[in-house]
Design a protein around this motif. Structure first.
Motif, PDB file in Angstrom:
ATOM      1  N   GLY A  10       0.746  -1.246   0.000  1.00 55.96           N
ATOM      2  CA  GLY A  10       0.000   0.000   0.000  1.00 55.96           C
ATOM      3  C   GLY A  10       0.775   1.295   0.000  1.00 55.96           C
ATOM      4  O   GLY A  10       0.172   2.356   0.029  1.00 55.96           O
ATOM      5  N   SER A  11       2.109   1.279  -0.028  1.00 59.32           N
ATOM      6  CA  SER A  11       2.809   2.554   0.050  1.00 59.32           C
ATOM      7  C   SER A  11       2.959   3.240  -1.310  1.00 59.32           C
ATOM      8  O   SER A  11       3.183   4.431  -1.372  1.00 59.32           O
ATOM      9  CB  SER A  11       4.184   2.392   0.706  1.00 59.32           C
ATOM     10  OG  SER A  11       5.018   1.598  -0.102  1.00 59.32           O
ATOM     11  N   LEU A  12       2.836   2.495  -2.409  1.00 66.34           N
ATOM     12  CA  LEU A  12       2.965   3.078  -3.740  1.00 66.34           C
ATOM     13  C   LEU A  12       1.737   2.714  -4.566  1.00 66.34           C
ATOM     14  O   LEU A  12       1.159   1.643  -4.388  1.00 66.34           O
ATOM     15  CB  LEU A  12       4.232   2.571  -4.438  1.00 66.34           C
ATOM     16  CG  LEU A  12       5.554   2.948  -3.782  1.00 66.34           C
ATOM     17  CD1 LEU A  12       6.707   2.188  -4.407  1.00 66.34           C
ATOM     18  CD2 LEU A  12       5.793   4.439  -3.887  1.00 66.34           C
ATOM     19  N   ALA A  13       1.360   3.609  -5.483  1.00 65.68           N
ATOM     20  CA  ALA A  13       0.204   3.337  -6.321  1.00 65.68           C
ATOM     21  C   ALA A  13       0.528   2.293  -7.391  1.00 65.68           C
ATOM     22  O   ALA A  13      -0.275   1.410  -7.668  1.00 65.68           O
ATOM     23  CB  ALA A  13      -0.282   4.629  -6.985  1.00 65.68           C
ATOM     24  N   ARG A  14       1.698   2.414  -7.998  1.00 68.08           N
ATOM     25  CA  ARG A  14       2.124   1.472  -9.032  1.00 68.08           C
ATOM     26  C   ARG A  14       3.611   1.193  -8.862  1.00 68.08           C
ATOM     27  O   ARG A  14       4.365   2.072  -8.457  1.00 68.08           O
ATOM     28  CB  ARG A  14       1.940   2.064 -10.440  1.00 68.08           C
ATOM     29  CG  ARG A  14       0.524   2.375 -10.812  1.00 68.08           C
ATOM     30  CD  ARG A  14       0.458   2.966 -12.212  1.00 68.08           C
ATOM     31  NE  ARG A  14       1.196   4.226 -12.261  1.00 68.08           N
ATOM     32  CZ  ARG A  14       1.398   4.937 -13.370  1.00 68.08           C
ATOM     33  NH1 ARG A  14       0.953   4.507 -14.518  1.00 68.08           N
ATOM     34  NH2 ARG A  14       2.061   6.068 -13.349  1.00 68.08           N
ATOM     35  N   THR A  31       5.125   4.917  -8.636  1.00 65.61           N
ATOM     36  CA  THR A  31       4.436   6.200  -8.463  1.00 65.61           C
ATOM     37  C   THR A  31       3.834   6.215  -7.064  1.00 65.61           C
ATOM     38  O   THR A  31       3.308   5.203  -6.609  1.00 65.61           O
ATOM     39  CB  THR A  31       3.309   6.417  -9.503  1.00 65.61           C
ATOM     40  OG1 THR A  31       2.363   5.352  -9.401  1.00 65.61           O
ATOM     41  CG2 THR A  31       3.863   6.466 -10.909  1.00 65.61           C
ATOM     42  N   PRO A  32       3.927   7.358  -6.383  1.00 66.29           N
ATOM     43  CA  PRO A  32       3.372   7.440  -5.029  1.00 66.29           C
ATOM     44  C   PRO A  32       1.851   7.328  -5.054  1.00 66.29           C
ATOM     45  O   PRO A  32       1.224   7.576  -6.079  1.00 66.29           O
ATOM     46  CB  PRO A  32       3.786   8.830  -4.542  1.00 66.29           C
ATOM     47  CG  PRO A  32       4.678   9.403  -5.582  1.00 66.29           C
ATOM     48  CD  PRO A  32       4.558   8.584  -6.817  1.00 66.29           C
ATOM     49  N   GLN A  33       1.292   6.945  -3.933  1.00 69.82           N
ATOM     50  CA  GLN A  33      -0.169   6.916  -3.796  1.00 69.82           C
ATOM     51  C   GLN A  33      -0.712   8.326  -3.976  1.00 69.82           C
ATOM     52  O   GLN A  33      -0.155   9.275  -3.433  1.00 69.82           O
ATOM     53  CB  GLN A  33      -0.579   6.423  -2.400  1.00 69.82           C
ATOM     54  CG  GLN A  33      -0.464   4.943  -2.216  1.00 69.82           C
ATOM     55  CD  GLN A  33      -1.581   4.168  -2.898  1.00 69.82           C
ATOM     56  OE1 GLN A  33      -2.259   4.666  -3.786  1.00 69.82           O
ATOM     57  NE2 GLN A  33      -1.752   2.937  -2.504  1.00 69.82           N
ATOM     58  N   LYS A  36      -6.557  10.271  -1.488  1.00 69.27           N
ATOM     59  CA  LYS A  36      -7.912   9.769  -1.743  1.00 69.27           C
ATOM     60  C   LYS A  36      -8.805  10.951  -2.081  1.00 69.27           C
ATOM     61  O   LYS A  36      -8.809  11.956  -1.411  1.00 69.27           O
ATOM     62  CB  LYS A  36      -8.455   9.051  -0.509  1.00 69.27           C
ATOM     63  CG  LYS A  36      -7.692   7.779  -0.186  1.00 69.27           C
ATOM     64  CD  LYS A  36      -8.167   6.632  -1.074  1.00 69.27           C
ATOM     65  CE  LYS A  36      -7.448   5.352  -0.759  1.00 69.27           C
ATOM     66  NZ  LYS A  36      -6.276   5.089  -1.610  1.00 69.27           N
ATOM     67  N   GLN A  51      -3.992   9.111 -12.579  1.00 64.18           N
ATOM     68  CA  GLN A  51      -3.004   8.128 -12.132  1.00 64.18           C
ATOM     69  C   GLN A  51      -2.238   7.569 -13.331  1.00 64.18           C
ATOM     70  O   GLN A  51      -1.035   7.380 -13.265  1.00 64.18           O
ATOM     71  CB  GLN A  51      -3.699   7.005 -11.372  1.00 64.18           C
ATOM     72  CG  GLN A  51      -2.746   6.104 -10.642  1.00 64.18           C
ATOM     73  CD  GLN A  51      -3.420   5.460  -9.442  1.00 64.18           C
ATOM     74  OE1 GLN A  51      -4.013   6.143  -8.622  1.00 64.18           O
ATOM     75  NE2 GLN A  51      -3.321   4.159  -9.348  1.00 64.18           N
ATOM     76  N   SER A  69       7.098  -1.350   3.730  1.00 65.24           N
ATOM     77  CA  SER A  69       6.472  -0.269   2.964  1.00 65.24           C
ATOM     78  C   SER A  69       6.993   1.097   3.376  1.00 65.24           C
ATOM     79  O   SER A  69       6.288   2.092   3.302  1.00 65.24           O
ATOM     80  CB  SER A  69       4.940  -0.299   3.092  1.00 65.24           C
ATOM     81  OG  SER A  69       4.439  -1.428   2.435  1.00 65.24           O
TER      82      SER A  69
END
Length: 169
Positions: A10-14, A31-33, A36, A51, A69
């Motif tokens: 869960g620490s990075l989006a991709r 890429t960072p999250q 929301k 994104q 993470s």
């Protein structure tokens, strides 16, 4: 099969293109999250679109940081690369090559981890790999007009000194 150790909960989006470095760290693109968003039911689509267009960073981290993470900006080697493909560490371990658009210029880039120099060696786009001694790259040039893959192989000499200086971040 063996047990899989999970990384980046869960620490990075991709995350993409992991590769080992000689120092035991793992180099990868990510890429960072994104924060929301939103209140309405349509907020998902713009978030997804933004994104996909988000620039990638190249990170280098040890396994412990990845397992916990605990990936922060301090692990970023180079940032803001659009459409990145395959950061690959040279056999000597001091350089990375990647495809992507950096600072508005698309092509094959080489970044020196010691000198922090970055240079675009080729304005083409196609699969590539290092020579065993790290002095050359083999590339397959794709014809953009063709819908099938019909790469033409070529060799790029990697200069001993890269000229453009860029800093990460």
């Amino acid at each position: 099969g063996g047990a899989l150790t999970r990384l980046f909960e869960g620490s990075l989006a991709r995350v993409g293109w992991p590769t080992w470095r000689a120092n035991g760290q793992i180099l990868f693109a990510g890429t960072p999250q994104l924060p929301k968003s939103g209140v309405n039911i349509f907020s998902g689509l713009p978030a997804l679109t933004s994104q996909l267009n988000t620039a990638w960073n190249i990170y280098s981290a040890d396994q412990e940081a990845m397992i916990s993470s605990n990936i922060t900006a301090t692990q970023i080697i180079l940032s803001d690369i659009v459409g990145i493909r395959g950061p690959r560490v040279s056999p000597v371990g001091n350089r990375i090559a990647f495809l992507g658009t950096y600072d508005g210029h698309e092509g094959l880039w080489v970044y020196d981890l010691d000198t922090k120099e970055l240079a675009r060696l080729w304005n083409g786009f196609g699969p590539f790999d290092w020579s065993p001694d790290g002095s050359k790259l083999v590339v397959l040039e794709n014809d953009p007009a063709s819908d099938s893959f019909d790469g033409h192989p070529g060799i790029l000499e990697v200069p001993k000194v890269l000229h453009e200086k860029h800093t990460g971040g």
